[in-house]
Design a protein around this motif. Structure first.
Motif, PDB file in Angstrom:
ATOM      1  N   ALA A 164      57.135 -67.866 -44.031  1.00 25.26           N
ATOM      2  CA  ALA A 164      56.785 -68.817 -45.091  1.00 25.26           C
ATOM      3  C   ALA A 164      58.022 -69.373 -45.768  1.00 25.26           C
ATOM      4  N   ALA A 165      59.096 -68.519 -45.824  1.00 22.89           N
ATOM      5  CA  ALA A 165      60.315 -68.978 -46.498  1.00 22.89           C
ATOM      6  C   ALA A 165      61.001 -70.086 -45.739  1.00 22.89           C
ATOM      7  N   GLY A 166      60.774 -70.182 -44.439  1.00 20.42           N
ATOM      8  CA  GLY A 166      61.389 -71.261 -43.675  1.00 20.42           C
ATOM      9  C   GLY A 166      61.732 -70.812 -42.281  1.00 20.42           C
ATOM     10  N   SER A 167      61.723 -71.753 -41.358  1.00 18.80           N
ATOM     11  CA  SER A 167      62.024 -71.430 -39.971  1.00 18.80           C
ATOM     12  C   SER A 167      62.574 -72.652 -39.278  1.00 18.80           C
ATOM     13  N   ASP A 168      63.188 -72.380 -38.130  1.00 17.41           N
ATOM     14  CA  ASP A 168      63.707 -73.459 -37.296  1.00 17.41           C
ATOM     15  C   ASP A 168      62.543 -74.049 -36.510  1.00 17.41           C
ATOM     16  N   GLU A 169      62.210 -75.354 -36.795  1.00 20.50           N
ATOM     17  CA  GLU A 169      61.007 -75.920 -36.195  1.00 20.50           C
ATOM     18  C   GLU A 169      61.053 -75.932 -34.676  1.00 20.50           C
ATOM     19  N   SER A 170      62.246 -75.914 -34.094  1.00 17.58           N
ATOM     20  CA  SER A 170      62.333 -75.945 -32.636  1.00 17.58           C
ATOM     21  C   SER A 170      62.134 -74.563 -32.015  1.00 17.58           C
ATOM     22  N   ARG A 171      62.109 -73.460 -32.847  1.00 21.33           N
ATOM     23  CA  ARG A 171      62.021 -72.100 -32.306  1.00 21.33           C
ATOM     24  C   ARG A 171      60.984 -71.265 -33.051  1.00 21.33           C
ATOM     25  N   VAL A 172      59.984 -71.884 -33.663  1.00 22.28           N
ATOM     26  CA  VAL A 172      58.993 -71.135 -34.438  1.00 22.28           C
ATOM     27  C   VAL A 172      58.285 -70.117 -33.564  1.00 22.28           C
ATOM     28  N   ALA A 173      57.817 -70.527 -32.382  1.00 24.48           N
ATOM     29  CA  ALA A 173      57.057 -69.616 -31.511  1.00 24.48           C
ATOM     30  C   ALA A 173      57.902 -68.409 -31.116  1.00 24.48           C
ATOM     31  N   GLU A 174      59.178 -68.619 -30.743  1.00 23.56           N
ATOM     32  CA  GLU A 174      60.055 -67.514 -30.372  1.00 23.56           C
ATOM     33  C   GLU A 174      60.261 -66.566 -31.553  1.00 23.56           C
ATOM     34  N   GLN A 175      60.423 -67.115 -32.760  1.00 26.75           N
ATOM     35  CA  GLN A 175      60.626 -66.286 -33.944  1.00 26.75           C
ATOM     36  C   GLN A 175      59.366 -65.460 -34.247  1.00 26.75           C
ATOM     37  N   VAL A 176      58.213 -66.085 -34.096  1.00 28.45           N
ATOM     38  CA  VAL A 176      56.960 -65.361 -34.326  1.00 28.45           C
ATOM     39  C   VAL A 176      56.853 -64.177 -33.358  1.00 28.45           C
ATOM     40  N   ALA A 177      57.112 -64.431 -32.090  1.00 32.56           N
ATOM     41  CA  ALA A 177      57.002 -63.371 -31.083  1.00 32.56           C
ATOM     42  C   ALA A 177      57.959 -62.225 -31.389  1.00 32.56           C
ATOM     43  N   THR A 178      59.195 -62.543 -31.737  1.00 36.25           N
ATOM     44  CA  THR A 178      60.202 -61.515 -32.016  1.00 36.25           C
ATOM     45  C   THR A 178      59.829 -60.705 -33.246  1.00 36.25           C
ATOM     46  N   LEU A 179      59.453 -61.378 -34.334  1.00 31.21           N
ATOM     47  CA  LEU A 179      59.109 -60.684 -35.570  1.00 31.21           C
ATOM     48  C   LEU A 179      57.880 -59.789 -35.386  1.00 31.21           C
ATOM     49  N   ALA A 180      56.869 -60.325 -34.732  1.00 23.56           N
ATOM     50  CA  ALA A 180      55.639 -59.532 -34.538  1.00 23.56           C
ATOM     51  C   ALA A 180      55.911 -58.295 -33.695  1.00 23.56           C
ATOM     52  N   ALA A 181      56.722 -58.437 -32.635  1.00 22.06           N
ATOM     53  CA  ALA A 181      57.040 -57.296 -31.782  1.00 22.06           C
ATOM     54  C   ALA A 181      57.812 -56.243 -32.567  1.00 22.06           C
ATOM     55  N   GLU A 182      58.812 -56.681 -33.364  1.00 23.64           N
ATOM     56  CA  GLU A 182      59.623 -55.730 -34.119  1.00 23.64           C
ATOM     57  C   GLU A 182      58.788 -55.041 -35.196  1.00 23.64           C
ATOM     58  N   ALA A 183      57.907 -55.807 -35.879  1.00 20.90           N
ATOM     59  CA  ALA A 183      57.167 -55.246 -37.008  1.00 20.90           C
ATOM     60  C   ALA A 183      56.064 -54.283 -36.566  1.00 20.90           C
ATOM     61  N   THR A 184      55.517 -54.466 -35.358  1.00 17.17           N
ATOM     62  CA  THR A 184      54.396 -53.615 -34.914  1.00 17.17           C
ATOM     63  C   THR A 184      54.807 -52.602 -33.854  1.00 17.17           C
ATOM     64  N   GLY A 185      56.033 -52.757 -33.332  1.00 16.82           N
ATOM     65  CA  GLY A 185      56.458 -51.866 -32.254  1.00 16.82           C
ATOM     66  C   GLY A 185      55.725 -52.130 -30.964  1.00 16.82           C
ATOM     67  N   ALA A 186      55.215 -53.351 -30.790  1.00 15.02           N
ATOM     68  CA  ALA A 186      54.453 -53.695 -29.593  1.00 15.02           C
ATOM     69  C   ALA A 186      55.351 -53.706 -28.365  1.00 15.02           C
ATOM     70  N   ARG A 187      54.755 -53.315 -27.199  1.00 12.00           N
ATOM     71  CA  ARG A 187      55.506 -53.380 -25.947  1.00 12.00           C
ATOM     72  C   ARG A 187      55.764 -54.831 -25.538  1.00 12.00           C
ATOM     73  N   ALA A 188      54.864 -55.724 -25.928  1.00 11.18           N
ATOM     74  CA  ALA A 188      55.035 -57.145 -25.607  1.00 11.18           C
ATOM     75  C   ALA A 188      54.268 -57.974 -26.639  1.00 11.18           C
ATOM     76  N   CYS A 189      54.794 -59.161 -26.890  1.00  9.46           N
ATOM     77  CA  CYS A 189      54.111 -60.105 -27.798  1.00  9.46           C
ATOM     78  C   CYS A 189      54.187 -61.482 -27.171  1.00  9.46           C
ATOM     79  N   LEU A 190      53.047 -62.146 -27.070  1.00 11.95           N
ATOM     80  CA  LEU A 190      52.979 -63.477 -26.457  1.00 11.95           C
ATOM     81  C   LEU A 190      52.364 -64.466 -27.462  1.00 11.95           C
ATOM     82  N   VAL A 191      52.941 -65.662 -27.509  1.00  8.30           N
ATOM     83  CA  VAL A 191      52.402 -66.751 -28.334  1.00  8.30           C
ATOM     84  C   VAL A 191      51.929 -67.846 -27.390  1.00  8.30           C
ATOM     85  N   TRP A 192      50.636 -68.184 -27.506  1.00  6.92           N
ATOM     86  CA  TRP A 192      50.028 -69.202 -26.633  1.00  6.92           C
ATOM     87  C   TRP A 192      49.708 -70.456 -27.453  1.00  6.92           C
TER      88      TRP A 192
END
Length: 882
Positions: A164-192
């Protein structure tokens, strides 16, 4: 986003804060940056300091601000800072300061302070500072107060806050995937991302990727109405799929290592995180779209700017065609321009078009000027089936036009053409494309118009220069003639016409001096009557040189009778005589001069002498030709002015012969009268007279006859005769006007009348009796009160018979006066504004103490000071009790 992720990965809060203030100092260009957080006592303690000076850094580290020292909004004024911080700013010599609150919910939990010695912080730097304050709040939430006593933070919540604080509009999906994986400890995170053709993988992150299984789960999840689906994996763990947005625009899918059951708190946090993700993806797409559209707009404006700079019609149109084709993805388009002779369209530039496509353009223009006028743009996705184009279906089918977009080309309110694009069927414009096309139409119209004008100007440049020079010369002559004619027509004064001739010659032809000589009273010499010198410093010396009279001998006038100018040199100066000899030394040193005769067929009216002291601007060639032309017209103006002067003198003499030659002597009364003739030649119609009645009273009449000229003079004579013949028989003002009206009705011409004011004054007791026949009432001027009009009124003489006239009487005390006047006084004008009753009353009040004659004269002078030359005659009569 990079800062947020780095912050959450820092092991200690102070280390994270140090990283934040260092980046804030670099991004905002600050010399000093301080980050403070709440302490146990409610104050704010410095936890991280950036400063180039080690001494200043040591002074600020651990420094403290009291409770309430941080406002809820940004402050940038030195006087608004808390005293300790203000002292640091003064010590640094800071030119700019920022104090920003660090907020958690609605409360202040810290502050960020930036100081620098150079100019104010710019808007971008302020935004970066605000982002740094938000990072401090995020770090505090993630790491607590840094003492190890806090529980593990909600990493998903922090990740959502970071998005919410701000993101790079060209890499939002990549940032979402990385943050979600790190925050949940998921083996994989995919954004469709959901596209019309199906789900498209936008980003992936994690240590193990089971893409095939995940893709199958996403396909099922998209078809399901639930916003969250949970599916167990045979090898252990679970696949969680969350729909992003409503309606769904994509999905977030996590491959968790451990089993998750319905009702698990993690799923609730994931749902909240998914809402943040959907918002971030939408914002990123919007920013990216706007960025792309902005780049397109910049490119387009650059293209139009280049086209305008070229000032070539062909280049402008070719550039527009090429880039509009690329911007809209259309191969077929054209620019049509209106024919200058007839209001019809002609193709000026086109691409991939043949045949009679102009018929389609003309129909599009009809629609734009009619139903689509307000919108300013027309878009028809399916041309052949659109009923608005039914009349040109044959052309559409012949050429293969499937859709149409059209924008009129206007410069101000003038239609100059049409831009038409013919894309593939079903093509509709986005809101941005419409705005872009409208802007292009406006810019292209200006560019086309400029290019047209430039090419016409370029082709006719030589002719224009010749025509311009001729026009300038003609303009100079016309201005000169206009000035002379205007001066004569406005003032009807010979003296002013003479001055206008010399002044206009000097100013128009840029010579140094002009002197006008005319015959003296005996006709034996030409004497100076007007002179104008361009340089005020040379005025006296040139006056001495050009002021000698020119004798008119039997021989010398022949030099002027030809009407041709005489250029002065040693020989012609000797021929003309001593009047021009003072110019000889100047002629010998390179100056030039000429004498131009002003003559009619019958006589010499005068001569005009021109002098130019600058050898670079000789009185010769075009200057002399122009001066001769002006002089010919000036001769006519002077002849008219002279004749007018003579006729005016005759007219004034004729009119004044009808007025009393002396003022009457009446005991107890002071009587004065002033008559001022207008600047016009025609005789006016103002008349006044006095008569001593048998009982000792003084009878006074003041009238104004309609019209001017000889007829007006005859009516004036009749009015005077009526007064003289009836006043003794009908001394009462009402009876007199009634009797006078019967005579005038019979004698005056049709459509004419006489306004008249008649009064009797008794010097013994001051009684004044008055009646009016359509004339302005007299003003009663008292020594102790403001001037007031006497309330008399009645129909003018000569309009209808059997009239009665009401009488008003008033008693004049010693020093009081009755002031009678004609409407020429009140109706005198300056720039359309009347002299009027208000100015009259002010003049009466200011001059009430004067004698009758002096008061009348003061009124006329005040009127002339206001209006200049009078356009109508003006008569004032004053009867004052002594």
């Amino acid at each position: 986003m990079a800062v947020a992720r780095e912050t959450t990965g820092v092991g200690a809060l102070d280390s994270a804060l140090a990283s934040i203030v260092g980046r804030a100092a670099e991004n905002a260009g600050a010399d000093v940056v301080v980050a403070r957080l709440l302490d146990d006592s409610g104050g704010l303690t410095a936890r991280a300091v950036h400063a180039a000076s080690a001494a200043l850094r040591a002074e600020l580290e651990g420094s403290r601000l009291g409770p309430g020292a941080v406002p809820l909004e940004l402050h940038d004024e030195l006087l608004q800072l808390p005293r300790p911080l203000r002292r640091v700013a003064e010590q640094l010599g800071a030119a700019a300061v920022l104090q920003l609150p660090v907020l958690d919910g609605d409360g202040v939990v810290g502050s960020l302070e930036l100081l620098r010695q150079r100019g104010d912080f710019e808007a971008r730097e302020r935004r970066l500072a605000t982002a740094a304050a938000e990072e401090i709040a995020l770090a505090r939430r993630a790491l607590g107060d840094g003492d190890g006593s806090t529980v593990a933070p909600d990493l998903l919540g922090l990740a959502g806050d970071a998005l919410a604080a701000g993101s790079d509009e060209s890499r939002v999906a990549e940032q979402v995937a990385t943050l979600a994986a790190e925050a949940t400890g998921a083996r994989a995170c995919l954004v469709w991302r959901y596209e019309p053709q199906g789900a498209v993988l936008a980003a992936l992150a994690g240590t193990a990727l089971e893409t095939a299984a995940a893709l199958e789960a996403v396909g099922r999840a998209r078809a399901a109405p639930e916003s969250l689906t949970l599916e167990e994996v045979e090898a252990g763990g679970a696949i969680v799929t969350l729909q992003l947005g409503e309606p769904p625009q994509g999905a977030l899918q996590l491959l968790l290592a451990e089993d998750v059951r319905a009702g698990d708190p993690l799923l609730e946090r994931l749902s909240t995180f998914a809402v943040r993700v959907a918002h971030a993806l939408r914002a990123g797409e919007r920013r990216q779209t706007l960025s792309v559209e902005l780049e397109r707009t910049r490119a387009l404006l650059t293209i139009v700017g280049q086209a305008i700079a070229q000032l070539s019609l062909v280049h402008t149109l070719d550039t527009a065609i090429e880039h509009v084709s690329g911007l809209l993805g259309a191969e077929r388009l054209a620019v049509y321009l209106t024919d200058e002779a007839e209001p019809r369209l002609e193709p000026a530039a086109e691409r991939e078009l043949t045949g009679p496509h102009t018929r389609v353009a003309e129909r599009l223009l009809e629609l734009l000027l009619g139903p689509a006028r307000g919108r300013g743009l027309l878009c028809i996705p399916y041309a052949v089936s659109d009923p608005r184009l039914a009349g040109v279906v044959d052309v559409l089918e012949e050429i293969g036009i499937e859709a149409a977009v059209a924008v009129p080309l206007r410069v101000r309110d003038d239609l100059i053409g049409l831009l038409a694009v013919y894309p593939s069927a079903g093509r509709e414009l986005t809101e941005n494309e419409e705005a872009l096309l409208l802007a292009l139409g406006a810019q292209l119209a200006v560019a086309v118009q400029n290019a047209r004008l430039h090419e016409r100007t370029k082709l006719a440049d030589d002719e224009r220069k010749v025509a311009l020079e001729a026009e300038r010369e003609a303009s100079r002559r016309l201005r000169a003639l206009y000035e002379i004619s205007r001066t004569f027509s406005e003032s009807l004064s010979l003296d002013r016409t003479l001055e206008a001739v010399t002044r206009t010659i000097v100013e128009t032809l840029e010579v140094d001096a002009a002197s006008l000589r005319m015959p003296d009273a005996r006709g034996t010499a030409l004497v100076p009557v007007a002179m104008h010198v361009r340089d005020e410093r040379m005025k006296e010396s040139m006056r001495a040189i050009l002021s000698l009279p020119q004798p008119l001998s039997p021989v010398r006038p022949s030099a002027f009778r030809s009407g041709q100018p005489v250029v002065l040199d040693a020989r012609t100066i000797k021929l003309l005589g001593p009047a021009h000899e003072p110019l000889l030394p100047f002629i010998e040193k390179g100056s030039s001069a000429a004498v131009i005769p002003l003559a009619t067929q019958a006589e010499i009216l005068g001569t005009l002498t021109l002098v130019s002291l600058d050898p670079e601007r000789p009185v010769a060639g075009e200057v002399l030709e122009a001066a001769t032309s002006i002089a010919g017209q000036a001769a006519l103006a002077l002849d008219n002015a002279r004749l007018y002067q003579q006729q005016k003198q005759f007219a004034d003499s004729m009119q004044r012969s009808l007025l009393p030659r002396t003022q009457p002597q009446a005991e107890g009364l002071d009587v004065g009268a002033v008559y001022a003739s207008s600047a016009r030649m025609d005789v006016g119609g103002d008349v006044y007279d006095f008569l001593r009645l048998a009982d000792g009273r003084l009878a006074v009449v003041l009238g104004d006859v309609t019209g001017h000229g000889i007829g007006a003079a005859a009516d004036m004579a009749m009015a005077k005769f009526v007064f003289r013949s009836l006043a003794r028989e009908h001394p009462d003002p009402g009876d007199f006007l009634a009797a006078a009206n019967e005579v005038v009705v019979e004698e005056i011409g049709e459509g004419k009348f006489i306004t008249m004011l008649y009064l009797t004054a008794d010097g013994a007791d001051g009684e004044l009796v008055c009646a009016s026949a359509g004339h302005p009432p007299p003003r009663i001027v008292r020594t102790s009160a403001a001037p007031t009009p006497l309330g008399v009124r009645g129909l003018a003489l000569g309009i209808a018979d059997q009239q009665t006239y009401r009488v008003e009487s008033v008693r004049l005390e010693p020093g009081d006066a009755a002031v009678l006047y004609t409407d020429g006084l009140l109706e005198a004008r300056r720039d359309g504004e009347l002299y009027g009753e208000e100015r009259l009353d002010k003049a009466l009040a200011a001059n009430a103490g004067l004698s009758a004659e002096e008061l009348a004269q003061a009124l006329v002078e005040d009127c002339r000071a206001f209006a200049g030359d009078l356009a109508d005659d003006c008569a004032v009569v004053v009867v004052k009790r002594t």
